[in-house]
Design a protein around this motif. Structure first.
Motif, PDB file in Angstrom:
ATOM      1  N   LYS A  22       0.840  -1.205   0.000  1.00 56.82           N
ATOM      2  CA  LYS A  22       0.000   0.000   0.000  1.00 56.82           C
ATOM      3  C   LYS A  22       0.874   1.253   0.000  1.00 56.82           C
ATOM      4  O   LYS A  22       1.907   1.293   0.688  1.00 56.82           O
ATOM      5  N   CYS A  23       0.435   2.257  -0.706  1.00 52.21           N
ATOM      6  CA  CYS A  23       1.132   3.549  -0.685  1.00 52.21           C
ATOM      7  C   CYS A  23       0.184   4.609  -1.228  1.00 52.21           C
ATOM      8  O   CYS A  23      -0.489   4.372  -2.226  1.00 52.21           O
ATOM      9  N   PRO A  24       0.131   5.784  -0.583  1.00 52.89           N
ATOM     10  CA  PRO A  24      -0.768   6.825  -1.070  1.00 52.89           C
ATOM     11  C   PRO A  24      -0.138   7.661  -2.184  1.00 52.89           C
ATOM     12  O   PRO A  24      -0.703   8.686  -2.578  1.00 52.89           O
ATOM     13  N   CYS A  25       1.021   7.241  -2.654  1.00 53.71           N
ATOM     14  CA  CYS A  25       1.714   8.010  -3.698  1.00 53.71           C
ATOM     15  C   CYS A  25       1.852   7.179  -4.975  1.00 53.71           C
ATOM     16  O   CYS A  25       1.620   5.976  -4.975  1.00 53.71           O
ATOM     17  N   ASN A  26       2.300   7.862  -6.000  1.00 54.29           N
ATOM     18  CA  ASN A  26       2.514   7.207  -7.288  1.00 54.29           C
ATOM     19  C   ASN A  26       3.713   7.890  -7.940  1.00 54.29           C
ATOM     20  O   ASN A  26       3.583   8.540  -8.982  1.00 54.29           O
ATOM     21  N   CYS A  27       4.855   7.773  -7.281  1.00 50.69           N
ATOM     22  CA  CYS A  27       6.042   8.518  -7.702  1.00 50.69           C
ATOM     23  C   CYS A  27       6.450   8.145  -9.129  1.00 50.69           C
ATOM     24  O   CYS A  27       6.406   6.973  -9.505  1.00 50.69           O
ATOM     25  N   THR A  28       6.867   9.165  -9.866  1.00 47.88           N
ATOM     26  CA  THR A  28       7.238   8.923 -11.267  1.00 47.88           C
ATOM     27  C   THR A  28       8.433   7.980 -11.376  1.00 47.88           C
ATOM     28  O   THR A  28       8.577   7.278 -12.359  1.00 47.88           O
ATOM     29  N   PHE A  29       9.275   7.955 -10.318  1.00 47.91           N
ATOM     30  CA  PHE A  29      10.509   7.155 -10.369  1.00 47.91           C
ATOM     31  C   PHE A  29      10.369   5.809  -9.663  1.00 47.91           C
ATOM     32  O   PHE A  29      11.324   5.041  -9.602  1.00 47.91           O
ATOM     33  N   CYS A  30       9.197   5.514  -9.090  1.00 43.99           N
ATOM     34  CA  CYS A  30       9.069   4.318  -8.243  1.00 43.99           C
ATOM     35  C   CYS A  30       9.365   3.051  -9.040  1.00 43.99           C
ATOM     36  O   CYS A  30       8.851   2.878 -10.146  1.00 43.99           O
ATOM     37  N   ILE A  31      10.168   2.171  -8.449  1.00 47.96           N
ATOM     38  CA  ILE A  31      10.514   0.926  -9.156  1.00 47.96           C
ATOM     39  C   ILE A  31       9.287   0.054  -9.378  1.00 47.96           C
ATOM     40  O   ILE A  31       9.318  -0.851 -10.190  1.00 47.96           O
ATOM     41  N   ARG A  32       8.197   0.361  -8.652  1.00 49.54           N
ATOM     42  CA  ARG A  32       6.991  -0.435  -8.875  1.00 49.54           C
ATOM     43  C   ARG A  32       6.453  -0.200 -10.290  1.00 49.54           C
ATOM     44  O   ARG A  32       5.784  -1.056 -10.842  1.00 49.54           O
ATOM     45  N   GLN A  33       6.768   0.981 -10.861  1.00 55.72           N
ATOM     46  CA  GLN A  33       6.329   1.256 -12.238  1.00 55.72           C
ATOM     47  C   GLN A  33       7.113   0.419 -13.230  1.00 55.72           C
ATOM     48  O   GLN A  33       6.581  -0.028 -14.246  1.00 55.72           O
ATOM     49  N   TYR A  76       8.034  -2.704  -1.344  1.00 52.25           N
ATOM     50  CA  TYR A  76       7.205  -2.198  -2.432  1.00 52.25           C
ATOM     51  C   TYR A  76       5.980  -1.504  -1.862  1.00 52.25           C
ATOM     52  O   TYR A  76       4.843  -1.820  -2.228  1.00 52.25           O
ATOM     53  N   GLY A  77       6.172  -0.555  -0.957  1.00 49.17           N
ATOM     54  CA  GLY A  77       5.040   0.146  -0.374  1.00 49.17           C
ATOM     55  C   GLY A  77       5.535   1.024   0.757  1.00 49.17           C
ATOM     56  O   GLY A  77       6.725   1.057   1.062  1.00 49.17           O
ATOM     57  N   GLU A  78       4.620   1.734   1.382  1.00 51.41           N
ATOM     58  CA  GLU A  78       4.966   2.665   2.456  1.00 51.41           C
ATOM     59  C   GLU A  78       4.850   1.945   3.802  1.00 51.41           C
ATOM     60  O   GLU A  78       3.740   1.522   4.188  1.00 51.41           O
ATOM     61  N   THR A 207      15.109  -0.375  -4.052  1.00 49.68           N
ATOM     62  CA  THR A 207      14.407   0.255  -2.940  1.00 49.68           C
ATOM     63  C   THR A 207      13.390   1.257  -3.467  1.00 49.68           C
ATOM     64  O   THR A 207      13.479   1.736  -4.596  1.00 49.68           O
ATOM     65  N   THR A 208      12.423   1.569  -2.625  1.00 51.65           N
ATOM     66  CA  THR A 208      11.460   2.612  -2.960  1.00 51.65           C
ATOM     67  C   THR A 208      11.694   3.787  -2.022  1.00 51.65           C
ATOM     68  O   THR A 208      12.591   3.754  -1.193  1.00 51.65           O
ATOM     69  N   SER A 209      10.832   4.798  -2.120  1.00 51.19           N
ATOM     70  CA  SER A 209      10.923   6.003  -1.281  1.00 51.19           C
ATOM     71  C   SER A 209      12.325   6.580  -1.261  1.00 51.19           C
ATOM     72  O   SER A 209      12.944   6.738  -0.239  1.00 51.19           O
TER      73      SER A 209
HETATM   74  S1  SF4 Z   1       8.681   5.472  -4.289  1.00 48.73           S
HETATM   75 FE1  SF4 Z   1       7.843   4.979  -2.255  1.00 48.73          FE
HETATM   76  S2  SF4 Z   1       6.399   6.670  -1.868  1.00 48.73           S
HETATM   77 FE2  SF4 Z   1       6.766   6.657  -4.065  1.00 48.73          FE
HETATM   78  S3  SF4 Z   1       5.124   5.385  -4.959  1.00 48.73           S
HETATM   79 FE3  SF4 Z   1       6.927   4.067  -4.615  1.00 48.73          FE
HETATM   80  S4  SF4 Z   1       6.547   3.151  -2.606  1.00 48.73           S
HETATM   81 FE4  SF4 Z   1       5.220   4.958  -2.750  1.00 48.73          FE
END
Ligand code: SF4
Length: 209
Positions: A22-33, A76-78, A207-209
């Motif tokens: 879970k994460c309330p963001c959708n960062c342009t650089f997030c590896i989840r993308q 992969y989340g906050e 890593t994220t964030s």
């Molecule tokens: S980088 Fe971190 S804060 Fe940003 S969308 Fe990914 S998990 Fe969320």
């Protein structure tokens, strides 16, 4: 999307903990993308379900915490989206191991939980690393795309200031080459005013964030 139960994973000399997607963001650089394409060769951190406290403890024990220099809540989340398990796990680590504990966070834990959670970090967390991304709210919002919109940036700064009162080290980060030198100077000044450390970090693909 492939899912598994990668609850802990090594990054350098640290043992990283993946509590939630879970994460309330959708960062342009997030590896989840990007994990669907160029990171397909790595084990996915998308979880079949959020691990219980007992599952996290089992994963830590299997991984051998004493062979790592730190434990980092990241994944992969906050991490503050799974606050209860996070706090219980930090208590478990502090009771059983002599290893520093860090949270990599987007700094929105107070908005996510609807209350000031920073007093709960005292004695449990040694380092809070917060992704600042820019000193300019409009750039921050375009980069992070938080569901909280304009409330997010001031909440992040407030979280950092409050965390600095109870946690030994609070670090606000931007990623190298992503903002102008002038913006970096302003981030440095902002961090000084909050009583926290500013760090320009390299992009870390696991890593994220
Ligand atoms: S980088 Fe971190 S804060 Fe940003 S969308 Fe990914 S998990 Fe969320």
């Amino acid at each position: 999307m492939k899912k598994s139960m990668t609850v802990v994973y090594p990054v350098g000399s640290g043992l990283y903990v993946n509590l939630t997607n879970k994460c309330p963001c959708n960062c342009t650089f997030c590896i989840r993308q990007s994990a669907k394409n160029e990171f397909d060769h790595i084990e996915t951190l998308w979880l079949e379900h959020e691990p219980s406290f007992e599952e996290v403890v089992q994963a830590l024990e299997n991984a051998g915490v004493p062979s790592y220099k730190e434990v980092v809540f990241c994944g992969y989340g906050e991490p503050t989206e799974a606050l209860d398990v996070l706090l219980r796990t930090a208590d478990f680590i502090k009771s059983n191991y002599d290893v520093p504990v860090r949270i990599n966070t987007n700094g929105l834990g107070n908005l996510i939980n609807g209350r000031d959670i920073t007093p709960l970090l005292k004695g449990r967390i040694d380092v809070v690393s917060i992704s600042l991304n820019s000193s300019r709210p409009e750039i921050y919002e375009k980069t992070v795309r938080p569901v909280f919109r304009e409330k997010a940036f001031p909440a992040l700064l407030d979280f950092a200031k409050k965390a600095a009162a109870v946690v030994p080290s609070v670090i606000l980060t931007t990623v190298s080459t992503t903002i102008t030198p002038e913006d970096e100077d302003e981030c440095r000044r902002l961090c000084r005013s909050l009583g926290v450390t500013y760090r320009i970090r390299e992009y870390e693909p696991l890593t994220t964030s």
